[in-house]
Design an enzyme around this catalytic site. Structure first.
Site, PDB file in Angstrom:
ATOM      1  N   ILE A  90      -8.436   7.037   0.439  1.00 43.45           N
ATOM      2  CA  ILE A  90      -8.663   5.942   1.636  1.00 43.45           C
ATOM      3  C   ILE A  90      -8.133   6.842   2.783  1.00 43.45           C
ATOM      4  CG2 ILE A  90      -6.644   4.624   1.195  1.00 43.45           C
ATOM      5  CD1 ILE A  90      -7.957   2.162   2.497  1.00 43.45           C
ATOM      6  N   ALA A  91      -8.532   6.896   3.895  1.00 46.58           N
ATOM      7  CA  ALA A  91      -8.104   7.567   5.078  1.00 46.58           C
ATOM      8  C   ALA A  91      -8.660   7.037   6.366  1.00 46.58           C
ATOM      9  CB  ALA A  91      -8.143   9.316   5.019  1.00 46.58           C
ATOM     10  N   VAL A  92      -7.954   6.985   7.417  1.00 51.55           N
ATOM     11  CA  VAL A  92      -8.297   6.531   8.714  1.00 51.55           C
ATOM     12  C   VAL A  92      -8.301   7.847   9.344  1.00 51.55           C
ATOM     13  CG1 VAL A  92      -7.605   4.991  10.773  1.00 51.55           C
ATOM     14  CG2 VAL A  92      -7.215   4.444   8.321  1.00 51.55           C
ATOM     15  N   GLU A 124      -2.862   5.776  -6.986  1.00 50.52           N
ATOM     16  CA  GLU A 124      -1.540   6.803  -7.191  1.00 50.52           C
ATOM     17  C   GLU A 124      -1.549   7.296  -5.575  1.00 50.52           C
ATOM     18  OE1 GLU A 124      -4.361   8.210  -8.978  1.00 50.52           O
ATOM     19  OE2 GLU A 124      -3.723   8.029 -10.939  1.00 50.52           O
ATOM     20  N   ASN A 129       4.519  10.137   0.985  1.00 51.79           N
ATOM     21  CA  ASN A 129       3.545   9.228   1.902  1.00 51.79           C
ATOM     22  C   ASN A 129       3.987   7.909   1.980  1.00 51.79           C
ATOM     23  OD1 ASN A 129       1.528   8.548   3.232  1.00 51.79           O
ATOM     24  ND2 ASN A 129      -0.021   9.168   1.783  1.00 51.79           N
ATOM     25  N   TYR A 136       0.496  -0.365   1.084  1.00 49.97           N
ATOM     26  CA  TYR A 136       0.246  -0.883   0.025  1.00 49.97           C
ATOM     27  C   TYR A 136       1.233  -2.045  -0.384  1.00 49.97           C
ATOM     28  CZ  TYR A 136      -2.628   3.378  -0.450  1.00 49.97           C
ATOM     29  OH  TYR A 136      -3.641   4.270  -0.191  1.00 49.97           O
TER      30      TYR A 136
HETATM   31  C1  LIG Z   1      -2.155   5.555   5.306  1.00 44.62           C
HETATM   32  C2  LIG Z   1      -3.508   5.125   6.396  1.00 44.62           C
HETATM   33  C3  LIG Z   1      -4.535   4.820   5.521  1.00 44.62           C
HETATM   34  C4  LIG Z   1      -2.865   3.867   6.833  1.00 44.62           C
HETATM   35  O1  LIG Z   1      -3.813   3.439   7.818  1.00 44.62           O
HETATM   36  P1  LIG Z   1      -3.648   2.566   9.278  1.00 44.62           P
HETATM   37  O2  LIG Z   1      -5.016   2.111   9.538  1.00 44.62           O
HETATM   38  O3  LIG Z   1      -3.125   3.703  10.259  1.00 44.62           O
HETATM   39  O4  LIG Z   1      -2.682   1.651   8.917  1.00 44.62           O
HETATM   40  P2  LIG Z   1      -2.505   0.210   9.442  1.00 44.62           P
HETATM   41  O5  LIG Z   1      -2.572   0.147  10.836  1.00 44.62           O
HETATM   42  O6  LIG Z   1      -3.351  -0.675   8.768  1.00 44.62           O
HETATM   43  O7  LIG Z   1      -1.120  -0.301   8.908  1.00 44.62           O
HETATM   44  C5  LIG Z   1      -0.826  -1.234   7.808  1.00 44.62           C
HETATM   45  C6  LIG Z   1       0.488  -1.181   7.160  1.00 44.62           C
HETATM   46  O8  LIG Z   1       0.906   0.132   6.846  1.00 44.62           O
HETATM   47  C7  LIG Z   1       2.030   0.451   7.086  1.00 44.62           C
HETATM   48  N1  LIG Z   1       2.098   1.843   8.189  1.00 44.62           N
HETATM   49  C8  LIG Z   1       0.854   2.426   8.216  1.00 44.62           C
HETATM   50  N2  LIG Z   1       1.095   3.628   9.032  1.00 44.62           N
HETATM   51  C9  LIG Z   1       2.471   3.695   9.007  1.00 44.62           C
HETATM   52  C10 LIG Z   1       3.296   4.735   9.689  1.00 44.62           C
HETATM   53  N3  LIG Z   1       2.805   5.853  10.279  1.00 44.62           N
HETATM   54  N4  LIG Z   1       4.608   4.583   9.538  1.00 44.62           N
HETATM   55  C11 LIG Z   1       5.134   3.413   8.897  1.00 44.62           C
HETATM   56  N5  LIG Z   1       4.393   2.639   8.483  1.00 44.62           N
HETATM   57  C12 LIG Z   1       3.125   2.486   8.487  1.00 44.62           C
HETATM   58  C13 LIG Z   1       2.615  -0.475   7.986  1.00 44.62           C
HETATM   59  O9  LIG Z   1       3.452  -1.479   7.133  1.00 44.62           O
HETATM   60  C14 LIG Z   1       1.554  -1.243   8.741  1.00 44.62           C
HETATM   61  O10 LIG Z   1       2.017  -2.572   8.983  1.00 44.62           O
HETATM   62  P3  LIG Z   1       2.269  -2.953  10.241  1.00 44.62           P
HETATM   63  O11 LIG Z   1       1.537  -2.588  11.387  1.00 44.62           O
HETATM   64  O12 LIG Z   1       2.415  -4.619  10.402  1.00 44.62           O
HETATM   65  O13 LIG Z   1       3.610  -2.484  10.474  1.00 44.62           O
HETATM   66  C15 LIG Z   1      -3.420   6.217   7.386  1.00 44.62           C
HETATM   67  O14 LIG Z   1      -2.077   6.710   7.784  1.00 44.62           O
HETATM   68  C16 LIG Z   1      -4.120   7.485   6.779  1.00 44.62           C
HETATM   69  O15 LIG Z   1      -5.457   7.710   6.715  1.00 44.62           O
HETATM   70  N6  LIG Z   1      -3.229   8.764   6.448  1.00 44.62           N
HETATM   71  C17 LIG Z   1      -3.676   9.814   5.882  1.00 44.62           C
HETATM   72  C18 LIG Z   1      -4.360   9.635   4.546  1.00 44.62           C
HETATM   73  C19 LIG Z   1      -3.678   8.991   3.478  1.00 44.62           C
HETATM   74  O16 LIG Z   1      -2.538   9.110   3.157  1.00 44.62           O
HETATM   75  N7  LIG Z   1      -4.287   8.152   2.636  1.00 44.62           N
HETATM   76  C20 LIG Z   1      -3.375   7.193   1.746  1.00 44.62           C
HETATM   77  C21 LIG Z   1      -3.685   8.290   0.345  1.00 44.62           C
HETATM   78  S1  LIG Z   1      -2.852   7.400  -0.931  1.00 44.62           S
END
Ligand SMILES: CC(C)(COP(=O)(O)OP(=O)(O)OC[C@H]1O[C@@H](n2cnc3c(N)ncnc32)[C@H](O)[C@@H]1OP(=O)(O)O)[C@@H](O)C(=O)NCCC(=O)NCCS
Length: 175
Positions: A90-92, A124, A129, A136
């Site tokens: 999953i990635a944004v 996993e 991260n 999660y």
């Molecule tokens: C992990 C990832 C998918 C999160 O997506 P996102 O859309 O930015 O996250 P959201 O805005 O939905 O955040 C949901 C919650 O996640 C946590 N979170 C997300 N990004 C965070 C950050 N940079 N630092 C701390 N907490 C974070 C927070 O708890 C957040 O809730 P809050 O906004 O109420 O504090 C994104 O950072 C990403 O694509 N990372 C690279 C790929 C990756 O690591 N994927 C997961 C592989 S296991």
């Protein structure tokens, strides 16, 4: 593949956010997000296999539409095996992060999996991260163990995370 429209449509900024199944036409943008997001991105052939040949696979995108222009903002692949859904990736897109798109995409996947009989979720995540681990945990996953040296590039451990019960009560709470 037929176009399967959204489970959830929501506003994002001044645009509209749609969660739907991935299509071949999305692959270029999906692969770009994967490459920007991971130090070990999937080969293109893996996405093609998941999309076209793996019956257990459900491939998702979040699409943003602003002033008639559509762009993929996030992608995910989940495997449905018996009563378990395994979040494979999953990635944004970096410029769309911290807009709750990741958590909403994950909730859409869990809802879809529950409707297809999944009762548990599993994934996993790299130990370092912290952003993903926090997301999660926020959605109810618990850390259930480690796979030592799981990632071949850094020898980093994987944290195993479980969501023990996906049921109507959980989905209502997530909503
Ligand atoms: C992990 C990832 C998918 C999160 O997506 P996102 O859309 O930015 O996250 P959201 O805005 O939905 O955040 C949901 C919650 O996640 C946590 N979170 C997300 N990004 C965070 C950050 N940079 N630092 C701390 N907490 C974070 C927070 O708890 C957040 O809730 P809050 O906004 O109420 O504090 C994104 O950072 C990403 O694509 N990372 C690279 C790929 C990756 O690591 N994927 C997961 C592989 S296991």
């Amino acid at each position: 593949m037929s176009r399967r429209r959204s489970l959830i449509d929501q506003a994002v900024g001044n645009g509209r956010l749609t969660f739907r199944r991935m299509e071949q036409a999305d692959l270029e943008q999906v692969i770009a997000i994967d490459q920007k997001s991971f130090t070990l991105p999937w080969p293109v052939s893996s996405f093609q296999y998941e999309l076209a040949h793996n019956d257990t696979s459900r491939c998702w995108v979040a699409e943003v539409e602003i002033e008639g222009k559509r762009r993929i903002a996030a992608m995910a692949v989940a495997w449905l095996i018996l009563d378990e859904v395994h979040i494979a990736t999953i990635a944004v897109e970096p410029e769309y992060r911290r807009m709750k798109i990741g958590q909403k995409l994950l909730i859409a996947i869990l809802k879809d999996a529950q409707a297809s009989g999944a009762r548990h979720a599993f994934l996993e995540v790299r130990e370092t991260n912290l952003a993903a681990r926090k997301m999660y945990l926020k959605l109810g996953f618990e850390e259930a163990g480690k796979r030592p040296h799981y990632y071949s590039d850094t020898q980093e451990d994987a944290i195993l995370m479980n969501l023990d019960t996906i049921d109507a009560a959980l989905l209502e709470w997530l909503d």
